[in-house]
Design an enzyme around this catalytic site. Structure first.
Site, PDB file in Angstrom:
ATOM      1  N   HIS A 154      92.351  56.868  52.863  1.00 29.58           N
ATOM      2  CA  HIS A 154      92.613  57.908  53.862  1.00 29.58           C
ATOM      3  C   HIS A 154      92.768  57.237  55.221  1.00 29.58           C
ATOM      4  O   HIS A 154      92.012  56.321  55.547  1.00 29.58           O
ATOM      5  CB  HIS A 154      91.448  58.905  53.940  1.00 29.58           C
ATOM      6  CG  HIS A 154      91.525  59.763  55.173  1.00 29.58           C
ATOM      7  ND1 HIS A 154      92.286  60.907  55.234  1.00 29.58           N
ATOM      8  CD2 HIS A 154      90.985  59.613  56.416  1.00 29.58           C
ATOM      9  CE1 HIS A 154      92.200  61.430  56.448  1.00 29.58           C
ATOM     10  NE2 HIS A 154      91.409  60.665  57.192  1.00 29.58           N
ATOM     11  N   ASN A 156      95.837  57.553  45.826  1.00 32.09           N
ATOM     12  CA  ASN A 156      96.575  56.647  46.716  1.00 32.09           C
ATOM     13  C   ASN A 156      95.639  55.756  47.520  1.00 32.09           C
ATOM     14  O   ASN A 156      95.995  55.233  48.554  1.00 32.09           O
ATOM     15  CB  ASN A 156      97.525  57.455  47.606  1.00 32.09           C
ATOM     16  CG  ASN A 156      96.792  58.553  48.358  1.00 32.09           C
ATOM     17  OD1 ASN A 156      95.574  58.548  48.446  1.00 32.09           O
ATOM     18  ND2 ASN A 156      97.537  59.496  48.905  1.00 32.09           N
ATOM     19  N   TYR A 172      88.276  67.857  55.362  1.00 30.88           N
ATOM     20  CA  TYR A 172      89.599  68.401  54.991  1.00 30.88           C
ATOM     21  C   TYR A 172      89.661  69.834  55.508  1.00 30.88           C
ATOM     22  O   TYR A 172      89.108  70.741  54.878  1.00 30.88           O
ATOM     23  CB  TYR A 172      89.807  68.351  53.472  1.00 30.88           C
ATOM     24  CG  TYR A 172      89.982  66.947  52.936  1.00 30.88           C
ATOM     25  CD1 TYR A 172      91.115  66.195  53.245  1.00 30.88           C
ATOM     26  CD2 TYR A 172      89.010  66.354  52.129  1.00 30.88           C
ATOM     27  CE1 TYR A 172      91.283  64.908  52.764  1.00 30.88           C
ATOM     28  CE2 TYR A 172      89.171  65.048  51.643  1.00 30.88           C
ATOM     29  CZ  TYR A 172      90.309  64.342  51.961  1.00 30.88           C
ATOM     30  OH  TYR A 172      90.482  63.068  51.482  1.00 30.88           O
ATOM     31  N   LYS A 215      89.152  55.325  49.243  1.00 28.47           N
ATOM     32  CA  LYS A 215      88.747  56.367  48.297  1.00 28.47           C
ATOM     33  C   LYS A 215      88.143  55.738  47.039  1.00 28.47           C
ATOM     34  O   LYS A 215      88.263  54.512  46.829  1.00 28.47           O
ATOM     35  CB  LYS A 215      89.976  57.219  47.941  1.00 28.47           C
ATOM     36  CG  LYS A 215      90.534  58.026  49.128  1.00 28.47           C
ATOM     37  CD  LYS A 215      91.749  58.852  48.702  1.00 28.47           C
ATOM     38  CE  LYS A 215      92.359  59.601  49.865  1.00 28.47           C
ATOM     39  NZ  LYS A 215      93.609  60.302  49.470  1.00 28.47           N
ATOM     40  N   GLU A 231      87.455  63.061  63.291  1.00 27.33           N
ATOM     41  CA  GLU A 231      86.929  62.427  62.079  1.00 27.33           C
ATOM     42  C   GLU A 231      85.917  61.322  62.408  1.00 27.33           C
ATOM     43  O   GLU A 231      84.912  61.182  61.721  1.00 27.33           O
ATOM     44  CB  GLU A 231      88.101  61.859  61.253  1.00 27.33           C
ATOM     45  CG  GLU A 231      88.988  62.967  60.687  1.00 27.33           C
ATOM     46  CD  GLU A 231      90.198  62.453  59.926  1.00 27.33           C
ATOM     47  OE1 GLU A 231      90.443  61.221  59.909  1.00 27.33           O
ATOM     48  OE2 GLU A 231      90.919  63.278  59.355  1.00 27.33           O
TER      49      GLU A 231
HETATM   50  P1  GDP Z   1      97.747  61.655  53.625  1.00 29.13           P
HETATM   51  O1  GDP Z   1      97.388  61.950  55.067  1.00 29.13           O
HETATM   52  O2  GDP Z   1      98.868  60.647  53.512  1.00 29.13           O
HETATM   53  O3  GDP Z   1      96.545  61.235  52.802  1.00 29.13           O
HETATM   54  O4  GDP Z   1      98.331  62.996  52.982  1.00 29.13           O
HETATM   55  P2  GDP Z   1      97.923  64.558  53.072  1.00 29.13           P
HETATM   56  O5  GDP Z   1      96.957  64.816  54.189  1.00 29.13           O
HETATM   57  O6  GDP Z   1      99.186  65.336  53.013  1.00 29.13           O
HETATM   58  O7  GDP Z   1      97.185  64.824  51.670  1.00 29.13           O
HETATM   59  C1  GDP Z   1      95.833  64.519  51.462  1.00 29.13           C
HETATM   60  C2  GDP Z   1      95.669  63.936  50.078  1.00 29.13           C
HETATM   61  O8  GDP Z   1      96.000  64.949  49.097  1.00 29.13           O
HETATM   62  C3  GDP Z   1      96.580  62.762  49.732  1.00 29.13           C
HETATM   63  O9  GDP Z   1      96.111  61.526  50.229  1.00 29.13           O
HETATM   64  C4  GDP Z   1      96.607  62.829  48.212  1.00 29.13           C
HETATM   65  O10 GDP Z   1      95.447  62.223  47.653  1.00 29.13           O
HETATM   66  C5  GDP Z   1      96.567  64.327  47.943  1.00 29.13           C
HETATM   67  N1  GDP Z   1      97.913  64.890  47.745  1.00 29.13           N
HETATM   68  C6  GDP Z   1      98.902  64.988  48.681  1.00 29.13           C
HETATM   69  N2  GDP Z   1      99.997  65.561  48.162  1.00 29.13           N
HETATM   70  C7  GDP Z   1      99.693  65.842  46.865  1.00 29.13           C
HETATM   71  C8  GDP Z   1     100.430  66.445  45.784  1.00 29.13           C
HETATM   72  O11 GDP Z   1     101.598  66.823  45.898  1.00 29.13           O
HETATM   73  N3  GDP Z   1      99.760  66.600  44.592  1.00 29.13           N
HETATM   74  C9  GDP Z   1      98.480  66.175  44.412  1.00 29.13           C
HETATM   75  N4  GDP Z   1      97.923  66.325  43.206  1.00 29.13           N
HETATM   76  N5  GDP Z   1      97.783  65.570  45.386  1.00 29.13           N
HETATM   77  C10 GDP Z   1      98.362  65.411  46.603  1.00 29.13           C
END
Ligand code: GDP
Length: 198
Positions: free
Chosen positions: A163, A160, A54, A14, A174
């Site tokens: 992805h 973080n 997404y 990212k 994807e």
């Molecule tokens: P991943 O597969 O580990 O990336 O997690 P997810 O698919 O659940 O979430 C997608 C992205 O959304 C994450 O990589 C974070 O950048 C963001 N994100 C996830 N949970 C949160 C949250 O509780 N708050 C905020 N602000 N961002 C979040």
């Protein structure tokens, strides 16, 4: 070797990872684990494209919204007061919007990894979604201390760095989105022989 699950997974670094100069560091961690890079490019993704990446499906949004809601509660904050809603779906939609805005704001480095159980192995190397929970030794655990509390209050996604596809089906979808067939390559890494034979 019929029981060996050979998979491919889609990773992108990212904007925060690219801007911090951590592209080489991230690639190194996957390569040394034995995952083979079979496609690689820098992309400045457009919002329209990320709308597809997404998914706008309710399961994904509810899970994302639910996690965000938990993070607010854990910080002792009133989710409704902070976001205007206490419905996980509505909150999930908001976080998805923040993600699309952020990832389209600056170039990312996308690549496809190939290997035995590549999807799960890559997720293990990446670590937990929330950096404060990600184990030391993982990419997110070693390089980020971002917290959902701060991120939510600033109306931005948790930074973080990376992805990684969550499932084999997600990875297939994807990879097709991010790479044309001619951008993916077949070759043999020398260490494959040790694990899979000649
Ligand atoms: P991943 O597969 O580990 O990336 O997690 P997810 O698919 O659940 O979430 C997608 C992205 O959304 C994450 O990589 C974070 O950048 C963001 N994100 C996830 N949970 C949160 C949250 O509780 N708050 C905020 N602000 N961002 C979040």
């Amino acid at each position: 070797m019929g029981d060996v699950r050979h998979e491919r997974t889609l990773i992108f670094i990212k904007p925060d990872g690219v801007q911090r100069g951590l592209v080489g560091e991230v690639l190194r961690r996957f390569e040394r684990a034995g995952l083979k890079v079979v496609g690689l490019k820098m992309v400045h993704a457009k919002p329209d494209f990320l709308e597809k990446h997404y998914p706008n499906n309710e399961d994904f949004l509810r899970t994302l919204g639910g996690k965000t809601q938990e993070a607010f509660a854990a910080a002792g904050l009133d989710v409704k007061q902070q976001t205007g809603s206490d419905d996980p779906l509505t909150i999930g939609r908001a976080v998805r919007g923040w993600l699309i805005d952020y990832v389209s704001s600056s170039p990312v480095v996308a690549f496809v990894l190939d290997g035995i159980q590549a999807v799960g192995t890559a997720r293990k190397i990446v670590g937990d979604t929330l950096p404060f929970r990600a184990a030391p030794g993982t990419i997110r655990g070693d390089f980020s201390i971002d917290s959902p509390t701060v991120a939510n209050l600033q109306r931005r996604p948790v930074r973080n760095m990376i992805h990684a596809s969550g499932t084999v089906d997600e990875a297939e979808f994807e990879i097709k989105m991010w790479f044309r067939p001619e951008e993916l390559f077949a070759y043999r890494r020398v260490d494959e022989t040790l694990i899979q034979g000649e």
